[in-house]
Scaffold this motif. Structure first.
Motif, PDB file in Angstrom:
ATOM      1  N   GLU A 235       0.975  -1.199   0.009  1.00  0.00           N
ATOM      2  CA  GLU A 235      -0.076  -0.028   0.030  1.00  0.00           C
ATOM      3  C   GLU A 235       0.848   1.256   0.038  1.00  0.00           C
ATOM      4  O   GLU A 235       0.531   2.100  -0.675  1.00  0.00           O
ATOM      5  N   GLY A 236       1.868   1.370   0.669  1.00  0.00           N
ATOM      6  CA  GLY A 236       2.941   2.296   0.723  1.00  0.00           C
ATOM      7  C   GLY A 236       3.647   2.506  -0.719  1.00  0.00           C
ATOM      8  O   GLY A 236       3.651   3.585  -1.116  1.00  0.00           O
TER       9      GLY A 236
ATOM     10  N   LYS B  76       1.633   4.524  -3.139  1.00  0.00           N
ATOM     11  CA  LYS B  76       1.454   5.708  -3.305  1.00  0.00           C
ATOM     12  C   LYS B  76       2.206   6.688  -4.300  1.00  0.00           C
ATOM     13  O   LYS B  76       1.934   7.794  -4.567  1.00  0.00           O
ATOM     14  N   TYR B  77       3.306   5.935  -4.640  1.00  0.00           N
ATOM     15  CA  TYR B  77       4.324   6.545  -5.496  1.00  0.00           C
ATOM     16  C   TYR B  77       4.168   6.037  -6.929  1.00  0.00           C
ATOM     17  O   TYR B  77       4.907   6.443  -7.683  1.00  0.00           O
TER      18      TYR B  77
ATOM     19  N   TYR C   5       8.824   4.225  -0.717  1.00  0.00           N
ATOM     20  CA  TYR C   5       8.355   3.951   0.626  1.00  0.00           C
ATOM     21  C   TYR C   5       9.046   3.660   1.883  1.00  0.00           C
ATOM     22  O   TYR C   5       8.777   4.268   2.952  1.00  0.00           O
TER      23      TYR C   5
END
Length: 283
Positions: free
Chosen positions: A122-123, A126-127, A142
């Protein structure tokens, strides 16, 4: 043409860079680049935007991509330049190559969770500008954000590489297929940053021989990760195999990349610049 400021290797948010094609074009132009190519990993979806942005900035443009290939158990990158960005065979081939990234990303996250780093998938998302192209670079960003490592270089020293937590191999396209897709779309194939591969001398020779046999045309001699000695070494390799030479920063992100767009030495002498072979395909 050999002394143009040329940068034929960089990445946007369409793959694992952090700038849009338009932002990259503006940065390249500000750094004096005269001929530019966007070479996103296994993706050509940003090509029309990049070409339009280059024109708006007064730069010449070559279409580009960087295809992930498995050779002798290593991931090798083959840059394609000057192809038709609407070629259906290229589009299908790259789509197939990208297909394994999602499952691989979940395995990477599981490996990191096993050593006490939960939530990495999930982290990393984000990118990701393009979820189909989630990669180790996104996980690395992340892990920096989470405070696990101070920068992405530390991430790759401690994680995500062979023998370290979070490493998951992936089988990419074959060298033969990658060169064929590029050639059939009207472009030329280039071995990217050859010094980065952990090959023996015999394996490297086999890579160049097979690449040449399949119709490969050039090698990146001057690139962001090469040393001055490696410029000389791969200039000699280009001459030995009768290959043209390319030049590209491999820029991904401000503050992350070794070399900024356009900030490279010129090619060593007595080499044929790949862009001279592509003169009729420059936009």
């Amino acid at each position: 043409m050999s002394i143009l400021n040329v940068d034929l290797h960089c990445h946007s948010v369409v793959s694992d860079g952090t700038l849009t094609p338009e932002e990259l074009a503006a940065r390249a132009a500000a750094n004096g680049v005269e001929l530019w190519a966007l070479t996103d990993h296994d993706e050509i979806g940003g090509q029309h935007r990049a070409a339009a942005a280059a024109r708006a900035q007064g730069m010449k443009y070559l279409t580009g991509t960087e295809i992930s290939v498995t050779f002798a158990g290593e991931t090798v990158h083959i840059v394609g330049l000057g192809f038709d960005p609407d070629d259906e065979g290229m589009r299908r081939g790259l789509e197939q190559t990208r297909g394994g990234r999602g499952a691989r990303a979940l395995e990477i996250a599981a490996g990191l969770a096993a050593v006490g780093i939960p939530g990495a998938y999930e982290g990393a998302l984000k990118y990701v500008g393009n979820p189909a192209l989630i990669s180790r670079t996104h996980f690395a960003r992340y892990l920096v954000e989470a405070g696990t490592c101070k920068d992405t270089a530390e991430v790759f020293r401690r994680f995500l590489t062979e023998g370290k937590p979070g490493y998951v191999p992936h089988r990419w396209a074959t060298l033969k297929d990658a060169v064929r897709w590029i050639r059939e779309a009207g472009g030329l194939a280039v071995i990217a940053h050859p010094a980065r591969y952990k090959f023996t001398a015999n394996e490297e020779y086999a890579l160049f021989m097979e690449f040449k046999t399949h119709g490969g045309s050039a090698v990146e001699v001057v690139t962001g990760s090469h040393t001055a000695a490696e410029y000389v070494k791969y200039a000699d390799t280009a001459r030995e195999f009768g290959l043209a030479a390319s030049r590209g920063s491999d820029f991904h992100s401000p503050g992350e990349s070794h070399t900024d767009l356009g900030q490279l030495p010129y090619l060593p002498g007595e080499l044929t610049p790949v862009w001279e072979l592509l003169a009729d395909r420059i936009q």
